[in-house]
Design an enzyme around this catalytic site. Structure first.
Site, PDB file in Angstrom:
ATOM      1  N   ARG A 122      14.164  48.942 -55.011  1.00 54.93           N
ATOM      2  CA  ARG A 122      14.735  48.928 -53.654  1.00 54.93           C
ATOM      3  C   ARG A 122      16.122  48.294 -53.684  1.00 54.93           C
ATOM      4  NH1 ARG A 122      11.649  50.061 -49.096  1.00 54.93           N
ATOM      5  NH2 ARG A 122       9.712  49.658 -50.170  1.00 54.93           N
ATOM      6  N   ALA A 139      19.574  48.312 -73.604  1.00 50.42           N
ATOM      7  CA  ALA A 139      20.479  49.275 -72.957  1.00 50.42           C
ATOM      8  C   ALA A 139      21.931  48.895 -73.213  1.00 50.42           C
ATOM      9  CB  ALA A 139      20.204  49.307 -71.455  1.00 50.42           C
ATOM     10  N   ASP A 194       8.952  45.237 -57.656  1.00 45.70           N
ATOM     11  CA  ASP A 194      10.384  44.922 -57.561  1.00 45.70           C
ATOM     12  C   ASP A 194      10.733  43.490 -57.988  1.00 45.70           C
ATOM     13  OD1 ASP A 194      10.445  47.428 -56.430  1.00 45.70           O
ATOM     14  OD2 ASP A 194      10.589  46.702 -54.364  1.00 45.70           O
TER      15      ASP A 194
END
Ligand code: F6P
Length: 324
Positions: A171, A186, A127
């Site tokens: 998370r 993206a 993460d």
């Protein structure tokens, strides 16, 4: 110290085995016996210990997962669980501990240290939400896995002129989504740290279509509210005729496995050796090994576990400019 132990706890990441190997072999090089703790903090509480030889860690550098096993331990969150763990270590004559873990594990390690257990932490998490270090073991491999997967999705997206919502882990932290949005080109990144509404997403998809893009890749952090599924339903219900056909891909635990990258192997090895050396000379006790500007440092666990790591303002700015 003549006998130390190593434990991996919390979610696994690629590179844990490289760290276990580095801890084991560097300790043996200093004439110190090494004990492997099985099943993370659960095994620490239960006293699941075995001695590690140099051969036990042979051929594991490139393997994903952890040869010691891991767990998310509820019991270690309690004072009683930590007291039992300390007792087990004392009974086994273990004088020092290397804890390889993410923020939950390192918060637990800090509590154990406060009970009087000499230990050093090593950060691992895909993460990249561990405060006190630029990065942690596993982040680079996860990003490479995501880049590979998104590239494949982009191929089919372009062929069909589709929009894809690709959910990545993290998370409550948007780092993986932000970084993968940048490296995968993206059209949009959705992260918990930056509010965006489903209608904002619809507008971006329509805009991509209007400027002639053959695809629209939207990277969604798993912690982004209202979530990927709800977003897809909103788009299909309210905007289906306005732009692309929409599909959803949840990358899930694919991001946690696989052979570690060269970067993660080197980071895990450097951190593992530094953890042992600083445990033996005492300078790292109660600390986490961190990476700052390419250099290793020792960060007090009290500091490392005190706050949430903020996202890089530079990366946010880059994504704002380029992910469209
Ligand atoms: O912290 C690492 C992580 O992979 C998160 O990105 C994710 O939310 C969580 O662990 C998944 O946990 P589990 O493997 O227990 O389902």
């Amino acid at each position: 110290m003549k006998r130390i132990a190593v434990v991996t706890s919390g979610g696994d990441v690629p590179g844990l085995n490289a760290a276990i190997r580095a801890v084991t072999r560097s300790a043996l090089a200093y004439g110190v016996q090494v004990i492997g703790v099985h099943r993370g903090y659960e095994g620490l509480i239960a006293g699941e210990f075995t001695e590690m030889t140099s051969r036990d860690v042979g051929g594991i550098l490139r393997k994903g997962g952890t040869i010691l096993g891991t767990s998310r331990s509820e019991r270690f969150m309690t004072a009683e669980g930590r007291r039992m763990a300390k007792e087990r270590l004392e009974q086994a004559g273990i004088e020092g501990l290397v804890v390889i873990g993410g923020n939950g594990t390192l918060a637990g390690a800090y509590q154990l240290y406060k009970l009087g257990v000499p230990l050093v932490g090593v950060p691992k998490t895909i993460d990249n939400d561990q405060y006190g270090t630029d990065t942690a073991i596993g982040v680079d491999t996860a990003l490479n896995t995501i880049a590979e997967a998104v590239g494949r999705v982009k191929d089919t997206a372009s062929s069909h002129r589709r929009a894809f919502l690709i959910e990545v882990m993290g998370r409550r932290c948007g780092y993986l989504a932000l970084a993968s949005g940048i490296i995968c080109g993206a059209e949009m990144v959705l992260i918990p740290e930056r509010p965006a509404s489903p209608d904002d997403v619809a507008r971006r998809i329509i805009e991509a279509s209007h400027i002639g893009k053959a695809h629209c890749i939207i990277i969604v952090a798993e912690g982004w509210p209202p979530g990927t599924r709800a977003l897809k339903e909103h788009l299909l219900t309210n905007h289906v005729d306005e732009g692309f056909d929409v599909r959803e891909v949840v990358l899930g635990h694919v991001q946690r496995g696989g052979t570690p990258t060269a970067f993660d192997r080197l980071l895990a090895t450097r951190m593992g050796v530094r953890a042992v050396e600083s445990l033996l000379d005492g300078s790292g006790i109660g600390h986490m090994v961190g990476l700052h500007g390419g250099q290793l440092s020792l960060v007090p666990l009290e500091v490392a576990t005190s706050q949430q790591k903020p996202l890089s303002a530079e990366m946010l700015r880059i994504a704002e400019m380029l992910c469209r």
